[in-house]
Enzyme design. Structure first.
Site, PDB file in Angstrom:
ATOM      1  N   ASN A   7       0.863  -1.182   0.000  1.00  0.00           N
ATOM      2  CA  ASN A   7       0.000   0.000   0.000  1.00  0.00           C
ATOM      3  C   ASN A   7       0.902   1.236   0.000  1.00  0.00           C
ATOM      4  O   ASN A   7       1.504   1.563   1.012  1.00  0.00           O
ATOM      5  CB  ASN A   7      -0.874  -0.065   1.260  1.00  0.00           C
ATOM      6  CG  ASN A   7      -1.849   1.089   1.354  1.00  0.00           C
ATOM      7  OD1 ASN A   7      -1.862   1.988   0.521  1.00  0.00           O
ATOM      8  ND2 ASN A   7      -2.668   1.057   2.390  1.00  0.00           N
ATOM      9  N   ARG A  85      -2.842  -2.049  -3.170  1.00  0.00           N
ATOM     10  CA  ARG A  85      -3.962  -1.128  -3.068  1.00  0.00           C
ATOM     11  C   ARG A  85      -3.759  -0.037  -4.122  1.00  0.00           C
ATOM     12  O   ARG A  85      -2.709   0.592  -4.192  1.00  0.00           O
ATOM     13  CB  ARG A  85      -3.966  -0.479  -1.696  1.00  0.00           C
ATOM     14  CG  ARG A  85      -5.122   0.434  -1.563  1.00  0.00           C
ATOM     15  CD  ARG A  85      -4.876   1.578  -0.664  1.00  0.00           C
ATOM     16  NE  ARG A  85      -6.159   2.020  -0.157  1.00  0.00           N
ATOM     17  CZ  ARG A  85      -6.453   2.091   1.108  1.00  0.00           C
ATOM     18  NH1 ARG A  85      -5.560   1.799   2.012  1.00  0.00           N
ATOM     19  NH2 ARG A  85      -7.631   2.486   1.468  1.00  0.00           N
ATOM     20  N   HIS A 174     -12.734   4.388  -0.152  1.00  0.00           N
ATOM     21  CA  HIS A 174     -12.782   3.511   1.035  1.00  0.00           C
ATOM     22  C   HIS A 174     -13.487   2.187   0.715  1.00  0.00           C
ATOM     23  O   HIS A 174     -13.976   1.504   1.624  1.00  0.00           O
ATOM     24  CB  HIS A 174     -13.559   4.152   2.208  1.00  0.00           C
ATOM     25  CG  HIS A 174     -12.877   5.324   2.847  1.00  0.00           C
ATOM     26  ND1 HIS A 174     -13.598   6.399   3.331  1.00  0.00           N
ATOM     27  CD2 HIS A 174     -11.589   5.588   3.120  1.00  0.00           C
ATOM     28  CE1 HIS A 174     -12.771   7.281   3.854  1.00  0.00           C
ATOM     29  NE2 HIS A 174     -11.535   6.816   3.740  1.00  0.00           N
ATOM     30  N   HIS A 202     -17.352   4.485   7.580  1.00  0.00           N
ATOM     31  CA  HIS A 202     -15.896   4.439   7.790  1.00  0.00           C
ATOM     32  C   HIS A 202     -15.460   5.824   8.255  1.00  0.00           C
ATOM     33  O   HIS A 202     -15.490   6.789   7.485  1.00  0.00           O
ATOM     34  CB  HIS A 202     -15.178   4.052   6.481  1.00  0.00           C
ATOM     35  CG  HIS A 202     -13.685   4.039   6.638  1.00  0.00           C
ATOM     36  ND1 HIS A 202     -12.962   2.883   6.731  1.00  0.00           N
ATOM     37  CD2 HIS A 202     -12.793   5.043   6.764  1.00  0.00           C
ATOM     38  CE1 HIS A 202     -11.686   3.172   6.908  1.00  0.00           C
ATOM     39  NE2 HIS A 202     -11.550   4.492   6.921  1.00  0.00           N
ATOM     40  N   ARG A 235     -10.837  17.759   6.007  1.00  0.00           N
ATOM     41  CA  ARG A 235     -11.597  18.012   4.771  1.00  0.00           C
ATOM     42  C   ARG A 235     -12.991  18.518   5.113  1.00  0.00           C
ATOM     43  O   ARG A 235     -13.622  18.024   6.037  1.00  0.00           O
ATOM     44  CB  ARG A 235     -11.725  16.725   3.947  1.00  0.00           C
ATOM     45  CG  ARG A 235     -10.454  16.355   3.239  1.00  0.00           C
ATOM     46  CD  ARG A 235     -10.582  15.007   2.547  1.00  0.00           C
ATOM     47  NE  ARG A 235      -9.601  14.085   3.060  1.00  0.00           N
ATOM     48  CZ  ARG A 235      -9.612  12.770   2.843  1.00  0.00           C
ATOM     49  NH1 ARG A 235     -10.572  12.222   2.126  1.00  0.00           N
ATOM     50  NH2 ARG A 235      -8.672  12.016   3.354  1.00  0.00           N
ATOM     51  N   ASP A 277      -7.664  15.810  15.331  1.00  0.00           N
ATOM     52  CA  ASP A 277      -7.623  14.534  16.041  1.00  0.00           C
ATOM     53  C   ASP A 277      -8.833  14.423  16.971  1.00  0.00           C
ATOM     54  O   ASP A 277      -9.005  15.235  17.881  1.00  0.00           O
ATOM     55  CB  ASP A 277      -6.312  14.448  16.837  1.00  0.00           C
ATOM     56  CG  ASP A 277      -6.117  13.076  17.450  1.00  0.00           C
ATOM     57  OD1 ASP A 277      -5.178  12.388  17.036  1.00  0.00           O
ATOM     58  OD2 ASP A 277      -6.910  12.692  18.331  1.00  0.00           O
ATOM     59  N   MET A 278      -9.660  13.416  16.739  1.00  0.00           N
ATOM     60  CA  MET A 278     -10.911  13.289  17.495  1.00  0.00           C
ATOM     61  C   MET A 278     -10.666  13.126  18.988  1.00  0.00           C
ATOM     62  O   MET A 278     -11.424  13.653  19.795  1.00  0.00           O
ATOM     63  CB  MET A 278     -11.721  12.106  16.928  1.00  0.00           C
ATOM     64  CG  MET A 278     -13.091  11.968  17.510  1.00  0.00           C
ATOM     65  SD  MET A 278     -14.119  13.465  17.381  1.00  0.00           S
ATOM     66  CE  MET A 278     -14.886  13.258  15.781  1.00  0.00           C
ATOM     67  N   ARG A 279      -9.596  12.410  19.339  1.00  0.00           N
ATOM     68  CA  ARG A 279      -9.317  12.236  20.780  1.00  0.00           C
ATOM     69  C   ARG A 279      -9.102  13.589  21.457  1.00  0.00           C
ATOM     70  O   ARG A 279      -9.678  13.891  22.504  1.00  0.00           O
ATOM     71  CB  ARG A 279      -8.036  11.413  20.973  1.00  0.00           C
ATOM     72  CG  ARG A 279      -8.256   9.951  21.110  1.00  0.00           C
ATOM     73  CD  ARG A 279      -6.964   9.232  20.923  1.00  0.00           C
ATOM     74  NE  ARG A 279      -6.384   9.587  19.613  1.00  0.00           N
ATOM     75  CZ  ARG A 279      -5.496   8.857  18.961  1.00  0.00           C
ATOM     76  NH1 ARG A 279      -5.052   7.754  19.496  1.00  0.00           N
ATOM     77  NH2 ARG A 279      -5.043   9.221  17.794  1.00  0.00           N
ATOM     78  N   ASN A 329     -13.366   3.506  17.950  1.00  0.00           N
ATOM     79  CA  ASN A 329     -12.905   3.912  19.283  1.00  0.00           C
ATOM     80  C   ASN A 329     -13.718   4.978  19.991  1.00  0.00           C
ATOM     81  O   ASN A 329     -13.621   5.101  21.210  1.00  0.00           O
ATOM     82  CB  ASN A 329     -11.462   4.426  19.190  1.00  0.00           C
ATOM     83  CG  ASN A 329     -10.499   3.330  18.830  1.00  0.00           C
ATOM     84  OD1 ASN A 329     -10.314   2.386  19.602  1.00  0.00           O
ATOM     85  ND2 ASN A 329      -9.901   3.411  17.645  1.00  0.00           N
ATOM     86  N   GLU A 378      -7.987  -3.468   6.118  1.00  0.00           N
ATOM     87  CA  GLU A 378      -7.879  -3.347   4.662  1.00  0.00           C
ATOM     88  C   GLU A 378      -6.821  -4.285   4.098  1.00  0.00           C
ATOM     89  O   GLU A 378      -6.980  -4.845   3.017  1.00  0.00           O
ATOM     90  CB  GLU A 378      -7.603  -1.884   4.287  1.00  0.00           C
ATOM     91  CG  GLU A 378      -8.828  -1.029   4.575  1.00  0.00           C
ATOM     92  CD  GLU A 378      -8.582   0.459   4.518  1.00  0.00           C
ATOM     93  OE1 GLU A 378      -8.960   1.075   3.523  1.00  0.00           O
ATOM     94  OE2 GLU A 378      -8.006   1.007   5.476  1.00  0.00           O
TER      95      GLU A 378
END
Ligand code: ADP
Length: 395
Positions: A7, A85, A174, A202, A235, A277-279, A329, A378
Site C-alpha cells: 500500500n 492497493r 474507502h 468508515h 476536509r 484529532d478526534m481524541r 474507538n 484493509e
C-alpha cells in the site's frame, strides 16, 4: 498460501505478509519519508521490532528491506501473490484484476482523477514487479466496490458532456474497507450478506458512509474526489459549489489555494481551530471549549443526516456498522450519532458501547435495529481479494 500486501502513499510504503484465510500476519512494515535523508523502514516481524534507516532510499530500496525480512522469516519462497492497493480505477474496474501492461496503462490514465495517489501506487507496483517478477500481482481498487452504484447515485446534475468527455461522476472511495466490514458484519450477525441491507460508516481521517445491499454498494458519500460528503479531519465535505467563486472574488484566493484549504485546513480542524484529532477534540470539548464542541456536533450532525439518507436509499435497514479510527474507538461519537437517529429505531446499549474500543468490536444496541462496531482490516481484505483474483484467473 502467503500473500504480500503493498500500500503505497506519496512517500511511504506499507506492507504486510498475510495468510488470507486465517489472517495470520507474521510481518508488517512501514517505510516513510522515502526519497529523503530521513527515509526509514519500521519493521514488525514476529518477536522482532526495529527500524532500518534508508537515507535517500526509495521504493526499490524499501523492497530490498522487505526481501531481507522475508528471508529472515524463511518465507520468501512461500509468497504466492502480491496484492496492491490502488486508489483510483475510474469506471474501468469493478473488481480486483491481475496486473498486466494494459492494466498499468489504465491506472496511468486515471492519474488526473487521483494525482497524489495513483502515481505512488504505480511506483509501488513497479518496484514489486522488479522484486517479484515471477509472482502474480493484483490491483485492488478503492473505487471498485462502488462501481455497482446506479446512475441515479453516481451522476451529478451537470452538463452531460462533462460526464462523457471528462468522467465527471461520483466514484466513491474507502471501498476496500466498506466491503470488508460488510462481510464481517454479516458474519457477526450470523446472517447471509446477500440478504442484508447495511449502512457502513468508515470514520478515520477521511470519512464516508455507504449503503450496502446484498454486499453491493448502492450509494456512498464521497464523489468524484474524496472531498465530498461528511465533515472529516481536515476536509470540509459538502460545501456550496458557489463557494470557490465567492472566495476568489472576496478573498482574492486562487482556485488551488481554496482547494488546498478545503482539503487540509477544514473539517474538524477548521471548525475547532485546534486539531483534526478526534481524541484531542473530545478532551477539549469535555473541558468546555465551545469551538471543539461545535466541531464535534457538526461531525455527528452531518454523519447522522447522511446515514438517514442512506437508509432511504436502501428502503430497509438491517444494521449500521461503525469502523475506522473514530468509528472503532469513539463511544462519544457513536452514542451522539445514534441519539440523533431515533427515527431509525436504534436503542443504544451504553455499557456495550463503552466497551467497544481498541479492537473490541460487537453490537452496541440492545434492541431495535442493531448498530455494531467492526474493526476494519484493509490489508486482510486486499489479501483475500488477491487470493480470489489469482484463483479465478489463469496465470
Ligand atoms: P486514517 O484514516 O488516517 O487511517 P484512522 O482510521 O487511524 O485514520 O483514524 C484516525 C482518527 O481516529 C483520529 O481522528 C483519531 O483521533 C481517532 N481515534 C483514534 N483513537 C480514538 C479514541 N480512542 N477516541 C476517539 N477517537 C480516536
Amino acid at each position: 498460501m502467503w500473500t504480500l500486501v503493498v500500500n503505497c502513499g506519496s512517500s511511504s510504503l506499507k506492507f504486510a505478509l498475510l495468510n488470507p484465510a486465517t489472517g495470520e500476519t507474521p510481518l508488517t512494515g512501514l517505510a516513510e519519508r522515502l526519497g529523503s535523508d530521513l527515509a526509514a523502514v519500521r519493521v514488525d516481524r514476529r518477536e522482532k521490532r526495529g527500524t532500518v534507516p534508508l537515507p535517500q532510499g526509495s521504493y526499490p530500496e524499501a523492497f530490498g528491506v522487505l526481501l531481507a525480512e522475508l528471508d529472515a522469516l524463511g518465507l520468501r519462497q512461500e509468497v504466492r501473490a502480491v496484492g496492491h492497493r490502488v486508489v483510483h480505477g475510474g469506471d474501468r474496474f469493478n473488481a480486483p484484476v491481475r496486473i498486466t501492461p494494459e492494466v498499468l496503462e489504465v491506472i496511468r490514465t486515471c492519474i488526473p482523477l487521483a494525482p497524489l495517489h495513483n502515481p505512488a501506487n504505480l511506483a509501488g507496483i513497479e518496484a514489486a514487479l522488479a522484486a517479484f517478477p515471477e509472482l502474480p500481482q493484483v490491483a485492488v481498487f478503492d473505487t471498485a466496490f462502488h462501481q455497482s452504484m446506479p446512475p441515479v447515485a453516481y451522476r451529478y446534475a451537470v452538463p452531460t458532456a462533462w460526464y462523457t468527455q471528462y468522467g465527471v461522476r461520483r466514484y466513491g472511495f474507502h471501498g476496500i474497507s466498506h466491503a470488508y466490514v460488510a462481510e464481517e458484519a454479516a458474519r457477526l450477525l450470523a446472517r447471509d450478506l446477500t440478504d442484508l441491507s447495511l449502512v457502513t460508516a468508515h470514520l478515520g481521517n477521511g470519512c464516508s458512509v455507504t449503503a450496502v445491499q446484498g454486499g453491493r454498494s448502492l450509494d456512498t458519500s464521497m464523489g468524484l474526489t474524496p472531498l465530498e460528503g461528511l465533515v472529516m479531519g481536515t476536509r470540509s465535505g459538502d460545501v456550496d459549489p458557489g463557494l470557490p467563486d465567492y472566495l476568489a472574488q472576496e478573498a482574492g484566493l486562487t482556485l488551488a489555494e481554496i482547494t488546498a484549504a478545503l482539503n487540509r485546513e477544514s473539517g474538524l480542524l477548521g471548525l475547532s481551530g485546534l486539531t483534526n484529532d478526534m481524541r484531542e477534540l473530545e478532551a477539549a470539548a469535555a473541558g468546555g471549549n465551545t469551538n471543539a464542541q461545535l466541531a464535534l456536533e457538526s461531525f455527528v450532525y452531518r454523519l447522522a443526516k447522511t446515514i438517514a439518507g442512506m437508509a432511504t436509499v436502501l428502503g430497509r435497514l438491517d444494521a449500521l456498522v461503525f469502523t475506522g479510527g473514530i468509528g472503532e474507538n469513539s463511544a462519544t461519537v457513536r452514542a451522539a450519532t445514534l441519539a440523533r437517529l431515533g427515527l431509525l429505531g436504534f436503542q443504544l446499549n451504553a455499557a456495550a458501547n463503552a466497551q467497544a474500543v481498541r479492537g473490541q468490536g460487537g453490537v452496541i444496541t440492545s434492541g431495535g435495529v442493531p448498530a455494531l462496531v467492526v474493526n476494519t482490516n484493509e490489508e486482510r481484505m486486499i489479501a483475500r481479494e488477491t487470493a480470489r483474483a489469482v484463483k479465478g484467473a489463469p496465470a
